[in-house]
Motif scaffolding. Sequence first.
Motif, PDB file in Angstrom:
ATOM      1  N   TRP A   1       0.824  -1.218   0.000  1.00 31.87           N
ATOM      2  CA  TRP A   1       0.000   0.000   0.000  1.00 31.87           C
ATOM      3  C   TRP A   1       0.855   1.264   0.000  1.00 31.87           C
ATOM      4  O   TRP A   1       0.622   2.182  -0.801  1.00 31.87           O
ATOM      5  N   SER A   2       1.875   1.321   0.866  1.00 34.01           N
ATOM      6  CA  SER A   2       2.705   2.525   0.963  1.00 34.01           C
ATOM      7  C   SER A   2       3.540   2.727  -0.303  1.00 34.01           C
ATOM      8  O   SER A   2       3.740   3.861  -0.753  1.00 34.01           O
ATOM      9  N   GLU A   3       4.029   1.626  -0.884  1.00 37.44           N
ATOM     10  CA  GLU A   3       4.790   1.744  -2.133  1.00 37.44           C
ATOM     11  C   GLU A   3       3.905   2.299  -3.243  1.00 37.44           C
ATOM     12  O   GLU A   3       4.352   3.106  -4.068  1.00 37.44           O
ATOM     13  N   GLY A   4       2.633   1.891  -3.275  1.00 37.50           N
ATOM     14  CA  GLY A   4       1.711   2.418  -4.279  1.00 37.50           C
ATOM     15  C   GLY A   4       1.497   3.916  -4.123  1.00 37.50           C
ATOM     16  O   GLY A   4       1.436   4.658  -5.119  1.00 37.50           O
ATOM     17  N   ILE A   5       1.399   4.391  -2.869  1.00 40.42           N
ATOM     18  CA  ILE A   5       1.230   5.831  -2.627  1.00 40.42           C
ATOM     19  C   ILE A   5       2.453   6.601  -3.100  1.00 40.42           C
ATOM     20  O   ILE A   5       2.336   7.638  -3.768  1.00 40.42           O
ATOM     21  N   LEU A   6       3.647   6.107  -2.785  1.00 37.37           N
ATOM     22  CA  LEU A   6       4.874   6.809  -3.177  1.00 37.37           C
ATOM     23  C   LEU A   6       5.037   6.817  -4.696  1.00 37.37           C
ATOM     24  O   LEU A   6       5.492   7.816  -5.278  1.00 37.37           O
ATOM     25  N   GLU A   7       4.666   5.719  -5.348  1.00 37.73           N
ATOM     26  CA  GLU A   7       4.752   5.681  -6.812  1.00 37.73           C
ATOM     27  C   GLU A   7       3.787   6.681  -7.444  1.00 37.73           C
ATOM     28  O   GLU A   7       4.131   7.375  -8.410  1.00 37.73           O
ATOM     29  N   ALA A   8       2.566   6.757  -6.895  1.00 36.15           N
ATOM     30  CA  ALA A   8       1.586   7.712  -7.418  1.00 36.15           C
ATOM     31  C   ALA A   8       2.063   9.143  -7.220  1.00 36.15           C
ATOM     32  O   ALA A   8       1.885  10.002  -8.102  1.00 36.15           O
ATOM     33  N   GLU A   9       2.689   9.433  -6.075  1.00 39.06           N
ATOM     34  CA  GLU A   9       3.220  10.777  -5.819  1.00 39.06           C
ATOM     35  C   GLU A   9       4.335  11.105  -6.805  1.00 39.06           C
ATOM     36  O   GLU A   9       4.433  12.238  -7.298  1.00 39.06           O
ATOM     37  N   ALA A  10       5.182  10.119  -7.084  1.00 38.97           N
ATOM     38  CA  ALA A  10       6.287  10.355  -8.012  1.00 38.97           C
ATOM     39  C   ALA A  10       5.764  10.665  -9.419  1.00 38.97           C
ATOM     40  O   ALA A  10       6.277  11.554 -10.105  1.00 38.97           O
ATOM     41  N   VAL A  11       4.723   9.926  -9.834  1.00 38.43           N
ATOM     42  CA  VAL A  11       4.122  10.183 -11.153  1.00 38.43           C
ATOM     43  C   VAL A  11       3.511  11.577 -11.207  1.00 38.43           C
ATOM     44  O   VAL A  11       3.696  12.331 -12.172  1.00 38.43           O
ATOM     45  N   ALA A  12       2.770  11.959 -10.139  1.00 36.95           N
ATOM     46  CA  ALA A  12       2.147  13.282 -10.090  1.00 36.95           C
ATOM     47  C   ALA A  12       3.195  14.389 -10.094  1.00 36.95           C
ATOM     48  O   ALA A  12       3.035  15.419 -10.760  1.00 36.95           O
ATOM     49  N   ALA A  13       4.296  14.170  -9.355  1.00 37.44           N
ATOM     50  CA  ALA A  13       5.351  15.173  -9.311  1.00 37.44           C
ATOM     51  C   ALA A  13       6.017  15.332 -10.676  1.00 37.44           C
ATOM     52  O   ALA A  13       6.332  16.451 -11.111  1.00 37.44           O
ATOM     53  N   ASP A  14       6.216  14.206 -11.358  1.00 36.01           N
ATOM     54  CA  ASP A  14       6.835  14.259 -12.680  1.00 36.01           C
ATOM     55  C   ASP A  14       5.932  15.016 -13.660  1.00 36.01           C
ATOM     56  O   ASP A  14       6.411  15.842 -14.454  1.00 36.01           O
ATOM     57  N   LYS A  15       4.615  14.770 -13.590  1.00 31.86           N
ATOM     58  CA  LYS A  15       3.682  15.477 -14.467  1.00 31.86           C
ATOM     59  C   LYS A  15       3.694  16.970 -14.187  1.00 31.86           C
ATOM     60  O   LYS A  15       3.662  17.799 -15.115  1.00 31.86           O
ATOM     61  N   LEU A  16       3.741  17.339 -12.895  1.00 32.56           N
ATOM     62  CA  LEU A  16       3.759  18.755 -12.541  1.00 32.56           C
ATOM     63  C   LEU A  16       5.028  19.421 -13.052  1.00 32.56           C
ATOM     64  O   LEU A  16       4.984  20.535 -13.610  1.00 32.56           O
ATOM     65  N   ASP A  17       6.160  18.752 -12.907  1.00 37.82           N
ATOM     66  CA  ASP A  17       7.427  19.329 -13.376  1.00 37.82           C
ATOM     67  C   ASP A  17       7.408  19.534 -14.896  1.00 37.82           C
ATOM     68  O   ASP A  17       7.885  20.557 -15.401  1.00 37.82           O
ATOM     69  N   LYS A  18       6.836  18.553 -15.631  1.00 34.24           N
ATOM     70  CA  LYS A  18       6.771  18.691 -17.094  1.00 34.24           C
ATOM     71  C   LYS A  18       5.841  19.838 -17.496  1.00 34.24           C
ATOM     72  O   LYS A  18       6.125  20.582 -18.449  1.00 34.24           O
ATOM     73  N   ARG A  19       4.729  19.979 -16.778  1.00 32.35           N
ATOM     74  CA  ARG A  19       3.800  21.056 -17.107  1.00 32.35           C
ATOM     75  C   ARG A  19       4.430  22.412 -16.814  1.00 32.35           C
ATOM     76  O   ARG A  19       4.233  23.376 -17.578  1.00 32.35           O
ATOM     77  N   ILE A  20       5.186  22.504 -15.715  1.00 33.61           N
ATOM     78  CA  ILE A  20       5.870  23.767 -15.407  1.00 33.61           C
ATOM     79  C   ILE A  20       6.854  24.114 -16.513  1.00 33.61           C
ATOM     80  O   ILE A  20       6.942  25.270 -16.958  1.00 33.61           O
TER      81      ILE A  20
END
Length: 598
Positions: free
Chosen positions: A208-227
């Motif tokens: 469960w915790s690994e899934g949360i961290l992976e989802a956060e990493a994906v969201a962070a990567d998307k935000l960085d690309k959009r910026i």
Amino acid sequence: MAPPVLQLRTAAVTFGGRPVFTTVDLALAIGERAALVGRNGSGKSTLLKVLAGLIDLDGGERFVQPGLSVAYLPQEPRFTAATALEHALSAVAPDDGAAVAEASGLLEMLGIAADADPTTLSGGEARRVDLARTLAGRPDVLLLDEPTNHLDLPTIEWLEQHLSSHRGALLMISHDRAFLRALSTRVLWLDRGRVLPLEAGFDRFDTWSEGILEAEAVAADKLDKRIASETEWAKRGIPARRKRNQGRLATLAAMRSEAAGRIRQAGSIDVSLTAAEGVGSLAIEAIGIQKSYGERMVVRDVSLRIARGARLGIVGPNGAGKTTLLRLLTGELEPDQGRVRIGANVEPSTLDQKRAALVPTETPKQSLADRGDTVFVGGRPVHVHTYLRQWLFEDRQGDQPVSALSGGERARLLLAKVMAKPASLLVLDEPTNDLDMDTLDLLQDALGEFPGTVLLVSHDRDFLDRTATSLLVAEGDGRWLEYAGGWSDMLAQRGERPGAATARPSRTKDETAKARQTVRRGLSYKDERERQSLPKRMEALSTEIAAAEAALADPDLYRRDPKRFATVTARLDAARQELSAAEERWLELELMLEQVQS
């Protein structure tokens, strides 16, 4: 879900101008057994003290249901009472006869004399006295901070059984994965100042915790690309359409602010062990070694050969002589009989359970690099601040005294100190005490890659399963037997099931001699009658336990009839212990019979 009886709403705590957590929401209900997990320094102990009412909030609110009793077990007990019994009774009303009797019974069950001076007890004995204080009176809410620290395996398994029958609310901090898997029905993850709930037991936590961290990493990567995309647009588009595009520019500024303020996961420790050179294939050889203290035999006729690369776990109840055996095998202590041969160029590097290698008045920088600013890691010079950061210490902590560090941080500092030096033999005496699970995982990985030899004393069953290649187990009367594999492998070889052990005193010499004599002659008439009657007794106890559990499953019983609730709960706990003892005695008699027949 049952209504909460203990709750935090948008709770905030700040130490020295730094927020520990800012908007924590947490609720506990009767019947829940929750595990509070998170890295060392994340604020778990602080959060538990807030729930216990020992630390005031800087923001938010704490709610406790009126009339509710809350008991708190700290990491390190503090004694002001003259005797163990006085300390165990310090949390109950003196006119509560049942609670007074229970406190006395708990001390007896845990093997502590009522008139013992708490200040002279060992770490494990002090822990048991504080457990008796916490459990006495059957409080509605139990808050336990590292309850298994310094306890031996029989006591840990007894505690599991006792807590499994607790019908109030339970919140526990522990690094012991096996303990959490056995007890938890819910997990609260304190991570970067927030509490994330998992409505399942600890066995689901890693996935469960690994899934949360992976989802956060994906969201962070998307935000960085959009910026990056919006920044490029801003460079090209604003001069021509300045007024029309101010809204889009404001959105870009907001995204940059979000990225800058993003709560990033804490770094990971770079753990590596460097092996000493010139070591042969043999690490240690013991031939017929014996050691006694007065009439008490601690090590009796032990012979074993430890090859380079072995990971030998040493297991037994407190007082069995694990540390004595460790000192014999490393040459620190001379045996009364027999001899120990240490392999060529084998030099032990030791992590002791008392953390004696750390000076409380020194700073972490001084502990690692003396008066300089360089620490040699595996022979390579590394700046002391760089090395401390690898072990998740902030620069400011490098100049604070060791006494200001938490128990987990002191354990981490000692690991950093031990692992900086090349070693051929690692001697780890209770290395898992106070360490968080991430550090335990990394220590396990480092030991797996270490080409040298490891001697390991531990009560952590999960860590033994992950690390040990063989176990040397105390069998009583100074006898030690070696088993291949880890804890679960040892149980399988002995024909035992996990959780069957209970805290009880070891056999006396007379009892051991009598048992051996019985094996040589065959089962006595009394033993044979007992062997035949035990299955019916176990069946009756199992039926009684099922009936008690069915009665306690009624969610309104506690409110409707608290006296019957307490009576049924007490009998359920006793019946479970009686069943465990009966099963163990039956197994003992069956093994005796098999030995006679063979």
